[in-house]
Design an enzyme around this catalytic site. Structure first.
Site, PDB file in Angstrom:
ATOM      1  N   LYS A 257       1.043  -1.261  -0.017  1.00 13.90           N
ATOM      2  CA  LYS A 257      -0.078  -0.115   0.119  1.00 13.90           C
ATOM      3  C   LYS A 257       0.916   1.314  -0.123  1.00 13.90           C
ATOM      4  CE  LYS A 257      -2.600   3.678   1.593  1.00 13.90           C
ATOM      5  NZ  LYS A 257      -1.954   4.757   2.218  1.00 13.90           N
ATOM      6  N   ASP A 273      -4.932   4.995 -15.832  1.00 13.29           N
ATOM      7  CA  ASP A 273      -6.020   4.119 -15.236  1.00 13.29           C
ATOM      8  C   ASP A 273      -5.243   3.465 -14.093  1.00 13.29           C
ATOM      9  OD1 ASP A 273      -7.758   2.139 -14.308  1.00 13.29           O
ATOM     10  OD2 ASP A 273      -8.541   1.578 -16.323  1.00 13.29           O
ATOM     11  N   HIS A 370       3.792  11.603  10.360  1.00 11.62           N
ATOM     12  CA  HIS A 370       2.516  11.569   9.860  1.00 11.62           C
ATOM     13  C   HIS A 370       1.531  12.565  10.704  1.00 11.62           C
ATOM     14  CE1 HIS A 370      -0.905   9.783   7.941  1.00 11.62           C
ATOM     15  NE2 HIS A 370       0.008   9.442   6.972  1.00 11.62           N
TER      16      HIS A 370
HETATM   17  P1  NDP Z   1      -7.919   4.892 -26.407  1.00  9.54           P
HETATM   18  O1  NDP Z   1      -8.372   4.138 -27.192  1.00  9.54           O
HETATM   19  O2  NDP Z   1      -8.342   6.201 -25.738  1.00  9.54           O
HETATM   20  O3  NDP Z   1      -6.451   5.535 -27.174  1.00  9.54           O
HETATM   21  C1  NDP Z   1      -5.255   4.996 -27.875  1.00  9.54           C
HETATM   22  C2  NDP Z   1      -5.343   5.341 -29.243  1.00  9.54           C
HETATM   23  O4  NDP Z   1      -4.364   6.576 -29.235  1.00  9.54           O
HETATM   24  C3  NDP Z   1      -4.705   4.329 -30.160  1.00  9.54           C
HETATM   25  O5  NDP Z   1      -5.374   3.151 -30.394  1.00  9.54           O
HETATM   26  C4  NDP Z   1      -4.191   5.027 -31.309  1.00  9.54           C
HETATM   27  O6  NDP Z   1      -5.377   5.161 -32.256  1.00  9.54           O
HETATM   28  C5  NDP Z   1      -4.088   6.371 -30.824  1.00  9.54           C
HETATM   29  N1  NDP Z   1      -2.567   6.890 -30.908  1.00  9.54           N
HETATM   30  C6  NDP Z   1      -1.913   7.918 -31.195  1.00  9.54           C
HETATM   31  N2  NDP Z   1      -0.944   8.079 -31.114  1.00  9.54           N
HETATM   32  C7  NDP Z   1      -0.400   6.906 -30.527  1.00  9.54           C
HETATM   33  C8  NDP Z   1       0.927   6.263 -30.333  1.00  9.54           C
HETATM   34  N3  NDP Z   1       2.097   7.113 -30.314  1.00  9.54           N
HETATM   35  N4  NDP Z   1       0.930   4.948 -29.803  1.00  9.54           N
HETATM   36  C9  NDP Z   1      -0.033   4.534 -29.485  1.00  9.54           C
HETATM   37  N5  NDP Z   1      -1.385   4.907 -29.834  1.00  9.54           N
HETATM   38  C10 NDP Z   1      -1.428   6.220 -30.334  1.00  9.54           C
HETATM   39  O7  NDP Z   1      -7.028   4.161 -25.224  1.00  9.54           O
HETATM   40  P2  NDP Z   1      -6.299   2.917 -24.978  1.00  9.54           P
HETATM   41  O8  NDP Z   1      -6.670   1.862 -25.976  1.00  9.54           O
HETATM   42  O9  NDP Z   1      -4.855   3.049 -24.704  1.00  9.54           O
HETATM   43  O10 NDP Z   1      -7.287   2.260 -23.485  1.00  9.54           O
HETATM   44  C11 NDP Z   1      -7.153   2.955 -22.398  1.00  9.54           C
HETATM   45  C12 NDP Z   1      -8.394   3.330 -21.804  1.00  9.54           C
HETATM   46  O11 NDP Z   1      -9.205   2.193 -21.609  1.00  9.54           O
HETATM   47  C13 NDP Z   1      -8.286   3.896 -20.412  1.00  9.54           C
HETATM   48  O12 NDP Z   1      -9.258   5.266 -20.224  1.00  9.54           O
HETATM   49  C14 NDP Z   1      -8.815   2.893 -19.646  1.00  9.54           C
HETATM   50  O13 NDP Z   1      -9.539   3.256 -18.459  1.00  9.54           O
HETATM   51  C15 NDP Z   1      -9.900   2.105 -20.501  1.00  9.54           C
HETATM   52  N6  NDP Z   1     -10.145   0.741 -20.114  1.00  9.54           N
HETATM   53  C16 NDP Z   1      -9.515  -0.029 -19.470  1.00  9.54           C
HETATM   54  C17 NDP Z   1      -9.735  -1.308 -19.113  1.00  9.54           C
HETATM   55  C18 NDP Z   1      -9.100  -2.287 -18.315  1.00  9.54           C
HETATM   56  O14 NDP Z   1      -8.068  -1.793 -17.837  1.00  9.54           O
HETATM   57  N7  NDP Z   1      -9.404  -3.560 -17.941  1.00  9.54           N
HETATM   58  C19 NDP Z   1     -10.939  -1.941 -19.904  1.00  9.54           C
HETATM   59  C20 NDP Z   1     -11.522  -1.056 -20.767  1.00  9.54           C
HETATM   60  C21 NDP Z   1     -11.275   0.420 -20.886  1.00  9.54           C
HETATM   61  P3  NDP Z   1      -4.672   5.032 -33.738  1.00  9.54           P
HETATM   62  O15 NDP Z   1      -3.868   3.768 -33.931  1.00  9.54           O
HETATM   63  O16 NDP Z   1      -6.151   5.125 -34.438  1.00  9.54           O
HETATM   64  O17 NDP Z   1      -4.094   6.528 -33.896  1.00  9.54           O
END
Ligand code: NDP
Length: 431
Positions: A257, A273, A370
């Site tokens: 923690k 996240d 603390h």
């Molecule tokens: P997003 O879908 O918001 O963003 C990722 C997108 O950013 C990529 O798909 C890509 O799209 C674009 N991108 C632009 N530049 C880059 C780069 N240099 N490298 C990589 N990607 C880039 O988010 P994530 O897919 O990262 O998902 C994270 C979110 O999902 C968080 O908000 C989380 O809370 C949530 N989440 C978490 C879960 C879990 O942890 N169990 C379950 C469901 C959701 P493109 O290739 O089209 O440009």
């Protein structure tokens, strides 16, 4: 705070205008909040501070931390200051790999299905990457496929042989949950066809053990002397506390923690996240069949040594990064590091936070430091504002009773005294 902000801009060698939204009360516009979640009714504030003295891989770094608990930032900054004497922290992280899982049930012939999927792995990876062509163009995307055999109890409690297909995806700068989920759903039909079975769950695994971040530190024993203890005494206290956590899950939980105090604070400040990070980190601690500490400390060759290794699902794009304007500023304070570098910094913060706790726990206990900070919190709760917070906190400590009712009594007395001596106006500003 104004002076701190001026010095922060100086330290980063940027004009103050390049660090927008610091020093403002409301930083997340309501319209953004409304677009981020459902049923939004407001915005909840959290203090944002800066962890000081961090030297990571030879580079100075200021660490934005969003946390409500007093003493976290003071403690981590002190630990980082001590760690500098040994050259600071050395950190690294794996590539940004995330696992996507596709569950296949009701398979007529599991061995044949496994072989068919493995034979078609290139085709399946191509199909997954076609759903996110820009990821592949960046050098990321689905890289490898793995087929695991698993027995899952059916509705009657009988073990059912299933296949769990893992897509290993390089998510580059993103945390990757959404993009991996899209890939898992996208290849589900092909996996059903190849296996003759039925797809059930299609989602990432937060046990991101292909995405470990590590940090280590090595501190000369003499640098650890404090609280009237010698350096070797403090170091052996830290190492003994580490062995206690190794031996006892009850202790390991509290040990971890303390690590997460630092890690979550940076994760929140950088729009990451933290539930995903928490779930992955704790699961990794149980990988040997028993819950274990995230860090280890030991003494050898005149030094205290510490190390940490945990999965960190960090992103610098996507998620809440761009929707919260203060996150953009927090990343700017960190020098806009790529995700892998940020993961290493966060691991170093977790290690420093743990060292701070064990340093006190292995000697005088944590309450002394603390409670001093807790006294300020109580002063605010009692209604003190501005300079009065410090006056009330000091009086609480002097009284030796750090309780809310005491803070209220002290504040009431100060208000009475001011009323009878109007010349002292200002001391009780805005109470
Ligand atoms: P997003 O879908 O918001 O963003 C990722 C997108 O950013 C990529 O798909 C890509 O799209 C674009 N991108 C632009 N530049 C880059 C780069 N240099 N490298 C990589 N990607 C880039 O988010 P994530 O897919 O990262 O998902 C994270 C979110 O999902 C968080 O908000 C989380 O809370 C949530 N989440 C978490 C879960 C879990 O942890 N169990 C379950 C469901 C959701 P493109 O290739 O089209 O440009």
């Amino acid at each position: 705070m104004a002076e701190r902000l001026r010095r922060l801009a100086d330290a980063l060698a940027v004009p103050r205008s390049e660090l927008p939204h610091l020093g403002e009360a409301a930083t997340l516009p309501l319209a953004n909040a409304d677009g981020m979640i459902e049923n939004a009714i407001g915005v909840l504030g959290l203090p944002l501070g800066v962890g000081l003295n961090f030297l990571v891989n030879g580079e100075d770094v200021l660490v934005p931390m969003a946390v409500e608990e007093p003493s976290v930032i003071a403690a981590v900054s002190l630990a980082a200051k001590i760690a500098r004497e040994g050259g600071g922290f050395f950190a690294d992280a794996d590539e940004q790999m995330l696992i996507g899982q596709v569950q296949l049930e009701a398979i007529p012939d599991r061995a044949a299905a496994k072989a068919a999927i493995e034979r078609a792995s290139e085709e399946i990876l191509r199909e997954a990457n076609a759903l996110h062509p820009a990821m592949a163009a960046r050098g990321g995307g689905a890289k490898r496929l793995e087929v695991r055999e698993l027995s899952v109890l059916d509705v009657d409690g009988k073990p059912e042989p299933q296949l769990i297909v893992h897509l290993h995806v390089d998510t580059q700068e993103a945390m990757g949950a959404n993009l991996v989920n899209t890939m898992c759903e996208g290849v589900a039909g092909t996996l059903e066809r190849l296996s003759g079975g039925r797809v059930r769950l299609r989602i990432l695994s937060n046990l991101a053990d292909g995405r470990l971040a590590r940090a280590k530190v090595r501190i000369p024993l003499e640098q650890l002397a404090d609280f009237g203890y010698t350096g070797p005494e403090v170091a052996h206290g830290i190492a003994a506390a580490s062995r206690f956590a190794d031996a006892d899950p009850y202790r390991a939980t509290t040990h971890n923690k303390g690590v997460m105090n630092g890690i979550d604070a940076v994760a929140i400040a950088t729009g990451n996240d933290w539930r995903a990070i928490e779930a992955g980190a704790h699961a990794y601690c149980a990988r040997n069949g028993r819950y274990e500490p995230m860090t280890r400390w030991w003494v050898s060759e005149g030094h205290l040594h510490g190390s940490i290794e945990i999965p960190l699902q960090i992103g610098t794009v996507g998620g809440a990064v761009k929707t919260n304007p203060l996150v953009v500023t927090a990343l700017r304070i960190l020098g806009n590091p790529p995700a892998k570098k940020l993961a290493g910094i966060i691991a170093a913060v977790g290690l420093a936070q743990n060292m701070a706790a064990l340093r006190a726990l292995g000697t005088v206990g944590i309450q002394k430091g603390h409670m001093a900070l807790h006294a300020r919190n109580l002063a605010v709760t009692a209604g003190a504002r501005g300079q009065t917070i410090e006056v009330v906190a000091k009086a609480l400590i002097a009284a030796g009773e750090i309780k809310l009712h005491r803070a209220q009594e002290i504040l009431a007395r100060l208000v009475r005294e001011q009323a009878s001596a109007p010349g002292t106006a200002g001391v009780l500003e805005a109470t």
